[in-house]
Design an enzyme around this catalytic site. Structure first.
Site, short mmCIF file in Angstrom:
data_model
loop_
_atom_site.label_atom_id
_atom_site.label_comp_id
_atom_site.label_asym_id
_atom_site.label_seq_id
_atom_site.Cartn_x
_atom_site.Cartn_y
_atom_site.Cartn_z
CD GLU A 397 -89.77 15.81 -94.11
OE1 GLU A 397 -89.92 16.50 -93.08
OE2 GLU A 397 -90.59 15.82 -95.06
CD GLN A 419 -88.52 20.98 -87.51
OE1 GLN A 419 -89.75 20.91 -87.58
NE2 GLN A 419 -87.84 22.04 -87.93
CB ALA A 421 -86.83 10.04 -85.52
CG HIS A 464 -93.77 15.73 -82.71
ND1 HIS A 464 -95.08 15.77 -83.11
CD2 HIS A 464 -93.15 16.74 -83.36
CE1 HIS A 464 -95.26 16.77 -83.96
NE2 HIS A 464 -94.10 17.39 -84.12
#
Length: 658
Positions: A397, A419, A421, A464
C-alpha cells in the site's frame, strides 16, 4: 583512486572539477555561518559530493532526480541559484517552501528535482510513479532516486524496488553507503555483505562502485541511464563513500573511530580529483586559486543577498488556502437519462466515465485488473482501457500511494484502491505526510484519489470492518468524501477525480449490493463539501453520513410522529457548516450519528463546532450516537450490539425528552 578520463576533453574535465568544487565551498561557508550563529542547522555532505555531482551530470536536464538531505551537489549541478537555496535554508519567503519546510524538503518542477521528507524511504515510490508516467507515454527517460544505507532497512525500500522490478520501470535506485545511519554503523544495520547484493532478490541488476570517484560515478550512471531509456528496467547502484562530518552538525562525530577518518580523508573526492587534473595538466595551481577566488566571491554575494530577503508574513488565511491546490469547481448537471443501479455499479460507472474523460488517469490496486477487484468494481476494465492504465499491484500500500503521487508529479492522475479501508494503515505515511502536505510545502498538486471500501455489517471482524475516516478528517491537505447513495457515489467520485487535490473516497461495502437507486448516464458531478437535506422537520436535526443515513431513514420511517431534519453530510472534509448551522438553529436540537466509535470519532468535531457556533440556539446538549469504543467483533450478535444503530432509538428519545 584511479581515474579513467576515457574520451573526455580537458574542458569537460575542468567542468567536472568546478561542479565538484562549488558545493564543497558552499558547505565550508555554511559551517562558518553555523559557528557564527547565523544559521541554525546543517546536514553536511562533505566527503560524498562526487555521487551527487557525477550522477546529476549524467542525467538529462528534463529527467527527474529525487535526492536526499546531503545532496547539495544535485541542486548546484542543476544550476539552482545559491541565493534561492540559501533563502530556502533560512526559511525566507523567497525560498521554495516560503518558510514552511527546511533543508532540501522541497521539489521544483523548473529543475526537475523532487526533495525528500524526513521519513527517508517514501521518495523511492515517487520515483516509481514518475517513471511509470514516462513508460506509459513511451518516453525514453530515466529517473534517479537517492537513498542512504540506513533507509534500505525500511519497508518503503523493499516495496519501491519490488514494484519497479515487476513493472520494469526505468528507475536508478542509488544507495549512498556512507557507513553510518546517524550513529549506527553498518554492521548493526544489515547482515548482507554488500547492499548491491539485494538486487538479486528482486530479479534486477545491481552493482557497487566507488562513490568518491566522480568519473566512475558519472560513467556508471551515464551508461545505466542510457541503457534503461532504451530497455526500461530498474537498476540498483551502491556507492561506497563516507561523510566526514556528523549526521548533522549538532550530532558530532565522537562515535566514529579516528582510523576511519584517516582512511577516508585519503579518499577525499575533491582532493584526489584535483590532484589527478594537476598531474594531467588540465589545471594549474594558479587556475585552482582563480576558480576558488571567483567561487568565494560569488558565494559571499549570493549568501548575503539571501540574508536580506524578506521573512514570511504570517497570514492564517493564506496558510489555510495553500494547503490545497487551487481548484474552481464547475458544476455539471446530470442528464435526464437515468437507470437504476446498485451502489457498486454507480462506482464502476464513475470510474469508467473518469477513465474515458481523462486519458492520463491510471487505476492501481490489488487484483483490480483481470480479476476485477475483490468486489468486482473494475471487472472488464482491462479489456476496455488496457493494462497500462488498469494495474494490478503487489501487496504494498505504501509504494502504490507513493506511486500515485509520482504519477501526479509527472502529469498523470491516479485512483488507488485499498482492497479494504483497514489496509490503509500500511500506506498511512504516504497519505498523511506526502499527499496531504505536498501542495502546502512546495505548491505541487497531489492528484490522487484513494478509494476506501469501508464499514461493518458483514461480520468481517476487526480487520475488514473498521470505520477509519476520522484518521484523515483531522489531517489538513486531504479531502474526505463519504457517499450514502448510488447517485452521490458517482457524482462525488467524478468530482474527486476532477479535483487536483488528494481525496479519500469512502465507499460502504454493506451498500455495494444491498442499495439501488437512479443514476444518470454520462458525466455529472457533485461539489465536495456540500451536504444534502433528506428530510425537513422541527423537533431535531440528525446529522450523519454513510450507513448512518440509512439507519436514520429507517428509524424515521418507523417513527412518523418524530419531525426531524435529516442531513447527509456526504463530505467530511470540507463539511457543510452552513447547512448544519441553519438546520440546528431551526430545530434547536442536534443529534450526530455515525458508524465509527464514539471517542474522537468525526462526530466529536461536529459536536464541538455546533456547541461553539450555535450554542444560543440550542434547547438541549448536542448528543452523539456512535459505535462502542471497542474493536469491531465478527459475530453478528456482537456486531449488532457494537454498532451505533443499536443506540439510536434511546438517543433520540433522550434528546427529545431533555
Amino acid at each position: 583512486m584511479t581515474f579513467d578520463r576515457k574520451d573526455k576533453s580537458d574542458s569537460a574535465l575542468l567542468n567536472f572539477y568546478k561542479r565538484l568544487l562549488y558545493p564543497r565551498m558552499v558547505e565550508e561557508k555554511m559551517l562558518i555561518l553555523l559557528r557564527q550563529g547565523r544559521i541554525g542547522k546543517w546536514f553536511s555532505g562533505i566527503g560524498q559530493e562526487a555521487i551527487a555531482v557525477g550522477s546529476t551530470m549524467a542525467m538529462q536536464a528534463q529527467e527527474y532526480i529525487l535526492p536526499m538531505h546531503r545532496n547539495l551537489g544535485v541542486f548546484t549541478t542543476r544550476d539552482i541559484p545559491l541565493r534561492k537555496l540559501m533563502a530556502q535554508w533560512q526559511g525566507k519567503v523567497t525560498g521554495f517552501t516560503k518558510g514552511r519546510d527546511r533543508s532540501f524538503h522541497f521539489g521544483t518542477q523548473d529543475y526537475k528535482i523532487i526533495g525528500m521528507i524526513s521519513h527517508l524511504g517514501p521518495q523511492m515510490a515517487l520515483a516509481d510513479g514518475i517513471a511509470l508516467a514516462d513508460l506509459i507515454e513511451q518516453k525514453e527517460k530515466a529517473t534517479l532516486v537517492f537513498t542512504g544505507e540506513g533507509a534500505t532497512s525500511e519497508g518503503d525500500f523493499h516495496e519501491a524496488l519490488n514494484v519497479a522490478a515487476v513493472w520494469n520501470l526505468p528507475v536508478i535506485f542509488l544507495i549512498e553507503n556512507n557507513g553510518y545511519g546517524l550513529s549506527t554503523p553498518i554492521n548493526e544495520q544489515f547482515k548482507c555483505k554488500n547492499l548491491a547484493d539485494k538486487a538479486v532478490g528482486y530479479g534486477i541488476e545491481g552493482m557497487q562502485i566507488d562513490g568518491n570517484n566522480i568519473l566512475e560515478v558519472y560513467d556508471t550512471i551515464n551508461s545505466v541511464a542510457d541503457a534503461i531509456r532504451k530497455n526500461p528496467r530498474p537498476i540498483l547502484i551502491e556507492c561506497l563513500t563516507f561523510r566526514m562530518r556528523g549526521h548533522e552538525e549538532a550530532s558530532g562525530t565522537k562515535y566514529v573511530p579516528q582510523e576511519l577518518f584517516d582512511e577516508w580523508a585519503a579518499k577525499d573526492p575533491l582532493k584526489n580529483f584535483e590532484q589527478y587534473l594537476l598531474e594531467q595538466h588540465v589545471i594549474t595551481e594558479t587556475l585552482v586559486q582563480e576558480i576558488r577566488t571567483s567561487f568565494k566571491a560569488e558565494i559571499e554575494t549570493e549568501v548575503e543577498m539571501a540574508f536580506q530577503d524578506p521573512e514570511p508574513v504570517a497570514d492564517i488565511q493564506t496558510e489555510l488556502n495553500d494547503m490545497y491546490s487551487p481548484y474552481q469547481f464547475e458544476a455539471v448537471e446530470p442528464t435526464d437519462s437515468v437507470s437504476e443501479m446498485r451502489y457498486l455499479d454507480a462506482i464502476t460507472d464513475a470510474l469508467k466515465t473518469g477513465m474515458t474523460k481523462y486519458k492520463n488517469l491510471v487505476l492501481m490496486g490489488q487484483d483490480i485488473a483481470e480479476y476485477g477487484g475483490a468486489f468486482k468494481i473494475t471487472d472488464g476494465f482491462v479489456n476496455e482501457f488496457g493494462k497500462a492504465r488498469v494495474r494490478n499491484t503487489p501487496i504494498c500500500e505504501s509504494a502504490i500511494v507513493g506511486t500515485g503521487l509520482g504519477l501526479s508529479i509527472n502529469g498523470y492522475k491516479a485512483v488507488v484502491e485499498m482492497q479494504f479501508a483497514d489496509f490503509v494503515t500500511c500506506g498511512f505515511n504516504q497519505i498523511v505526510n506526502n499527499l496531504a502536505k505536498t501542495h502546502y510545502r512546495w505548491a505541487e498538486k497531489a492528484d490522487v484519489v484513494v478509494r476506501m471500501p469501508t464499514g461493518a455489517g458483514t461480520g468481517a471482524g476487526p480487520f475488514h470492518s473498521q470505520s477509519n475516516e476520522a484518521w484523515f478528517t483531522k489531517t489538513p491537505g486531504l479531502k474526505v468524501v463519504y457517499p450514502a447513495f448510488p447517485y452521490d457515489a458517482k457524482g462525488l467520485l467524478l468530482a474527486a477525480i476532477d479535483d487536483p487535490n488528494p481525496v479519500m473516497y469512502f465507499e460502504h461495502k454493506y451498500l455495494y449490493r444491498s442499495l439501488n437507486g437512479n443514476v444518470p448516464s454520462g458525466y455529472y458531478n457533485i461539489e465536495i463539501g456540500k451536504a444534502s437535506i433528506l428530510k425537513n422537520g422541527t423537533q431535531l436535526t440528525i446529522i450523519t453520513y454513510g450507513l448512518g443515513v440509512h439507519w436514520a431513514l429507517s428509524y424515521l420511517d418507523l417513527n412518523p410522529d418524530i419531525s426531524a431534519t435529516l442531513i447527509d453530510l456526504r463530505s467530511l472534509q470540507p463539511w457543510d457548516k452552513e447547512t448544519v448551522a441553519t438546520a440546528v438553529k431551526t430545530t434547536g436540537r442536534a443529534l450526530i450519528l455515525h458508524e465509527d466509535t464514539l471517542t474522537c470519532g468525526f462526530g466529536a468535531e461536529l459536536a464541538a463546532w455546533i456547541s461553539e457556533h450555535c450554542f444560543k440556539y440550542l434547547d438541549a446538549p448536542v448528543m452523539r450516537c456512535a459505535s462502542a469504543d471497542t474493536a469491531i467483533p465478527m459475530s453478528k450478535t456482537l456486531e449488532d450490539s457494537f454498532l451505533a444503530k443499536s443506540n439510536l432509538a434511546d438517543t433520540v428519545k433522550h434528546l427529545l425528552a431533555y
